[in-house]
Design an enzyme around this catalytic site. Sequence first.
Site, PDB file in Angstrom:
ATOM      1  N   GLU A 160       0.332   0.166  -8.186  1.00  0.00           N
ATOM      2  CA  GLU A 160       1.498  -0.579  -8.655  1.00  0.00           C
ATOM      3  C   GLU A 160       1.226  -1.174 -10.035  1.00  0.00           C
ATOM      4  O   GLU A 160       2.095  -1.190 -10.902  1.00  0.00           O
ATOM      5  CB  GLU A 160       1.844  -1.680  -7.639  1.00  0.00           C
ATOM      6  CG  GLU A 160       3.289  -2.111  -7.671  1.00  0.00           C
ATOM      7  CD  GLU A 160       3.638  -2.988  -6.479  1.00  0.00           C
ATOM      8  OE1 GLU A 160       4.235  -2.454  -5.525  1.00  0.00           O
ATOM      9  OE2 GLU A 160       3.302  -4.185  -6.477  1.00  0.00           O
ATOM     10  N   GLU A 172       1.487   1.457 -12.502  1.00  0.00           N
ATOM     11  CA  GLU A 172       2.895   1.836 -12.651  1.00  0.00           C
ATOM     12  C   GLU A 172       3.599   0.844 -13.567  1.00  0.00           C
ATOM     13  O   GLU A 172       4.394   1.225 -14.435  1.00  0.00           O
ATOM     14  CB  GLU A 172       3.584   1.882 -11.272  1.00  0.00           C
ATOM     15  CG  GLU A 172       5.010   2.419 -11.373  1.00  0.00           C
ATOM     16  CD  GLU A 172       5.781   2.360 -10.068  1.00  0.00           C
ATOM     17  OE1 GLU A 172       5.184   2.032  -9.022  1.00  0.00           O
ATOM     18  OE2 GLU A 172       6.996   2.631 -10.102  1.00  0.00           O
ATOM     19  N   CYS A 225       6.376  -3.660  -1.152  1.00  0.00           N
ATOM     20  CA  CYS A 225       5.494  -3.708   0.031  1.00  0.00           C
ATOM     21  C   CYS A 225       6.174  -4.219   1.284  1.00  0.00           C
ATOM     22  O   CYS A 225       5.609  -4.167   2.358  1.00  0.00           O
ATOM     23  CB  CYS A 225       4.268  -4.574  -0.182  1.00  0.00           C
ATOM     24  SG  CYS A 225       3.950  -5.021  -1.837  1.00  0.00           S
ATOM     25  N   SER A 240       9.245  -0.285  -7.360  1.00  0.00           N
ATOM     26  CA  SER A 240       8.008   0.450  -7.573  1.00  0.00           C
ATOM     27  C   SER A 240       7.981   1.604  -6.573  1.00  0.00           C
ATOM     28  O   SER A 240       8.404   1.451  -5.433  1.00  0.00           O
ATOM     29  CB  SER A 240       6.823  -0.476  -7.333  1.00  0.00           C
ATOM     30  OG  SER A 240       5.666   0.286  -7.120  1.00  0.00           O
ATOM     31  N   LYS A 246       7.812  -3.414   9.847  1.00  0.00           N
ATOM     32  CA  LYS A 246       6.738  -2.440   9.635  1.00  0.00           C
ATOM     33  C   LYS A 246       6.812  -1.297  10.642  1.00  0.00           C
ATOM     34  O   LYS A 246       6.379  -0.185  10.374  1.00  0.00           O
ATOM     35  CB  LYS A 246       5.376  -3.122   9.731  1.00  0.00           C
ATOM     36  CG  LYS A 246       5.015  -3.963   8.507  1.00  0.00           C
ATOM     37  CD  LYS A 246       4.539  -3.111   7.332  1.00  0.00           C
ATOM     38  CE  LYS A 246       4.364  -3.948   6.073  1.00  0.00           C
ATOM     39  NZ  LYS A 246       4.268  -3.117   4.867  1.00  0.00           N
ATOM     40  N   GLU A 282       9.208   1.003   9.143  1.00  0.00           N
ATOM     41  CA  GLU A 282       8.613   1.636   7.967  1.00  0.00           C
ATOM     42  C   GLU A 282       7.715   2.793   8.392  1.00  0.00           C
ATOM     43  O   GLU A 282       7.790   3.899   7.841  1.00  0.00           O
ATOM     44  CB  GLU A 282       7.800   0.617   7.170  1.00  0.00           C
ATOM     45  CG  GLU A 282       7.184   1.202   5.913  1.00  0.00           C
ATOM     46  CD  GLU A 282       6.281   0.211   5.182  1.00  0.00           C
ATOM     47  OE1 GLU A 282       6.457   0.047   3.974  1.00  0.00           O
ATOM     48  OE2 GLU A 282       5.407  -0.409   5.832  1.00  0.00           O
ATOM     49  N   GLU A 295       9.801  10.208   5.917  1.00  0.00           N
ATOM     50  CA  GLU A 295       8.987  10.685   4.797  1.00  0.00           C
ATOM     51  C   GLU A 295       7.538  10.200   4.863  1.00  0.00           C
ATOM     52  O   GLU A 295       6.705  10.620   4.060  1.00  0.00           O
ATOM     53  CB  GLU A 295       9.620  10.267   3.461  1.00  0.00           C
ATOM     54  CG  GLU A 295       9.636   8.772   3.180  1.00  0.00           C
ATOM     55  CD  GLU A 295      10.864   8.042   3.717  1.00  0.00           C
ATOM     56  OE1 GLU A 295      11.510   8.565   4.655  1.00  0.00           O
ATOM     57  OE2 GLU A 295      11.166   6.935   3.230  1.00  0.00           O
ATOM     58  N   CYS A 323       4.541 -12.957   4.128  1.00  0.00           N
ATOM     59  CA  CYS A 323       4.095 -12.453   5.436  1.00  0.00           C
ATOM     60  C   CYS A 323       3.561 -13.549   6.360  1.00  0.00           C
ATOM     61  O   CYS A 323       3.565 -13.388   7.566  1.00  0.00           O
ATOM     62  CB  CYS A 323       3.048 -11.371   5.263  1.00  0.00           C
ATOM     63  SG  CYS A 323       3.615 -10.052   4.186  1.00  0.00           S
TER      64      CYS A 323
END
Lengths: 579, 427
Positions: free
Chosen positions: A285, A288, A305, A325, A364, A367, A372, A509
């Site tokens: 990141e 990036e 994230c 990102s 999560k 996710e 993908e 979190c």
Amino acid sequence: MQPDCKNINLIIDGVPVSVPEGTTILDAAKKVGVKIPTLCHHPDLKVRATCRICVVEIKGQRKYKTACSTEVWEGAEVITNSPGVQQARKMVLELILAEHPQACLGCLRNTKCELQALTAEMGVANKNRLKKTVKVLPLDDCNGAIVRDASKCIQCGRCTEMCQEVQTVGAITTANRSMSYDVTTAFGKKLRETTCVYCGQCTTVCPVGALYEHDDTEKVWAALADPNKHVIVQTAPSVRVAIGDEFGLPAGTFSEGHMVAALRRIGFDKVFDTNWSADVTIMEEGHELIHRLTNRGVLPMITSCSPGWIKFIETFYPDMLPHLSTAKSPQQMFGALVKTFYAEKAGIDPANIVSVSVMPCTAKKIEAARPEMNDSGYRDVDIVITTREFARMIRRKGLDFCALPEEHFDDPMGVASGAGVIFGTSGGVMEAALRTVYEVVTKKELHALDFKAVRGQQGMKTAEVDLDGTPVKVVVVNGLKNARKILNEIREGKADYQFVEVMCCPGGCVGGGGQPVGTVRKTKASRMEGLYTADHKMNIRQSHKNPAVISMYKDFLGEPLGEKAHHLLHTHYTPREQQ
Amino acid sequence: MPKSLNIVSANCGKVTPGNVEEYVRAGGYESLKKALSMQPRAIVDEVVASGLRGRGGAAFSTGSKWAHLLEVRENPKYIVCNADEGEPGTFKDKLLLEKDPLCVIEGMTIAGRVFDSHDGYIYIRGEYRSIQHSFQKAIDNAVAAGYLGNNILGSGFNFHLHIMTGAGAYVCGENSALLNSIEGKVGRPRIKPPHLAEVGLFQMPTLVNNVETFACIAPILRMGGEAFHAIGTAESGGTKLVCLSGHSARRGVYEVPFGVSLRDIIFDPELGGGIAGGKELKFFHLGGLSGSIGCPAQLDTPYSYECLVRTGLSVGSGAVVVADESVCVVDYLKGVLEFFLHESCGKCIPCQKGIRQMYTIICKLSEGKATQEDMCLLKELACMVTNVSFCGLGQTSARALMSAWKHFEPEFAAHLNKQCPAGVCKL
């Protein structure tokens, strides 16, 4: 207390007390050692005063007042527990119980239920004198992250407040009136068919077992029992400062050693750390960001994230997706690397690896299940369990958590920097990124590693960093209401930031939707403290200096943003419709 | 003392509704002209002197409400007229809205002038669909004649009036729920404080008054606050529109000065004219279903806020539902509780679930299936719902029950023994 804040003198149950102006009777009573019962009240949410269980008597007034919503005034005489008050409270509780299944033994919240505790405290035996009408409503458990058992709902309104006002998602709402009054989704749809982002904040505020995480522990037990499987586990940064809550440790206790030991005892073949892949995330990141800054890329770049946040932007701001990102979250980077890099290194067939993660988060789970997320050629992360489920596994295994000798993570994916550990709090990703980006861009050593301006629980925190003459403006937001604000600003061209950190849950979190029930602002503050202290004690506090990360790039990945990294560690996003 | 007067309802039936010319000829808009030349404080002083109390049912001092709002500095302020006349047995606002809309508009405009407010909203209940149309015409006429809109009567004062409506929820008559409904939110009551005078419509300071209250403003300015007060009693200034319904011989809306007796209202040939069909009066229900039930022994009580309260009754909305001997009180209460059960907004536990349990027990009683324990439970529930509910709806839902129980205990007892003295309940 603010200097211009007046003190108010009043009497509660015969005891004189002085509290700052604006204090509620509920809080003032705590000062004289009286706990007034509450149900709909939650310290972090707006007062609704709808359950009416906190009523108190005021001398000289005919009507009772709700302690949660009434501010003290000079000379007030409050009686918190007169016979009339007790009778009214008991009746309110009886009314709720008359419509509640009371199937406590089979309930996930058994022994952790506020209704159950209150019933015990107030001594309401099941008198059966009221008409029982328990609605049997279908269980919504098909989304894989959050289960909604509407039959158990006591209509306190905490979840709607959280979903609508704090997160501005609006998946849960109230409908109808009188007996048909309902806490529900739009048109009674399943959560999967709504705008729900699976942040799980509703599950942390629900006082009963009406909203809870989808329990995946059975899948983990099954994998552990299979001799042909190599079961590895990764643990998110914030879990180590939250899991202790479940076993009576003070809030924010850094219990990494006990946690690792517990995971080994449970039977995982390797115990790894998501902090390691958090360092990898910073490598990707951070580079990036530098790439976007130097190549006129889409700015501001926004962190990616937090999966609840991803679903939010995909649903409500699909036009803003180019700002995200492309770096995967630490959980998913870890997943992709465990079945490639680790499998190769350890000589294990990735087909036999079961990759489990322990996360503070319900989103999560979604996710990990995104179609993908299989760049390793397999499902990158197989099973996600929350901190609460992890605690349940520890109990079922019969482990005395606090008595376990402290142990260390396994190599090589257990070596992490201080930058990795602070990922668990709002502002942590930003701070970690700045610690690396500064040195990469300026080629100078960064001496002051603490970016205090981006720490804390404020909804929006800004800072400006000088990268050798190039000022970089950054902003950190947590909670989706604040994310919405910043997205609107960006969309309207009113924001001139280059880098934005967004965490879906208030506080980041440490306040995730999978954290122990009873997490409030104060708990989150202690957890943040726990993480920053851990970071401070570490020798290596910058991701690009993590030797395990450096050697992984050298031996396996090549360069950050390189071809292999791009394939394994970056992803794309999907615009979603608001049904 | 006259038993009926025409002060607030003076134009009703005499002036073509909404016709500005006729209204002005009858003395209309004199008060607005006067108000435009007065200091806001002076107007509020007149309202204070009038002893006017909210005619919607809560009976809060209008003068105090206005005086309080005048102290609030924040702007803009909004003027809201509560025309969500949902209290069963009440139809006096309907009369004013239909027969003399300009008087209500004038009252609101004066309030607008007092608080330098430029927008007023009148929330007319969904069931009054045709009134919404006729009222809009009255607004248009007033605007065309220069009494409403921009630069009213050349004074530079602008006041615009908007009609809003709900979908028929009783709870929207509660002022904060009404404001939520205007804002397009669900019509459920707000938590107070903050009071609406500080945080009201669109989060701004707001005045909410009933239709009849606004209709009193022009007469008060015309005749002077003290003269208006002198019509009534010490604590109840002016007149009240009462709505006679049920077994009354002459059902309808009458304007009475405060201080006449309940007997006058129900039996005077000019007013209620007694019981239809020459039957005996059994009880009367004052102020709507949220009010108390009275018995013939209370008939000589003067009709005023202070005297009624002393006997456990209330003026409320002005409803007077008359019941003759053929009515079973238990059966009647079943209807009352069914109404509240239907209308509870549901958001607070005591109201939503408590009323349901009370209704269950009263149904059992009317079926002859209730026990002594049920009756104890009923009393406990009624007490809890009254003391603990979130808003006025729940707090008043057991008032009829508790007052009737006091007067007709033997009839309740008879139902426990499977007997209905009126022969209504099928036991």
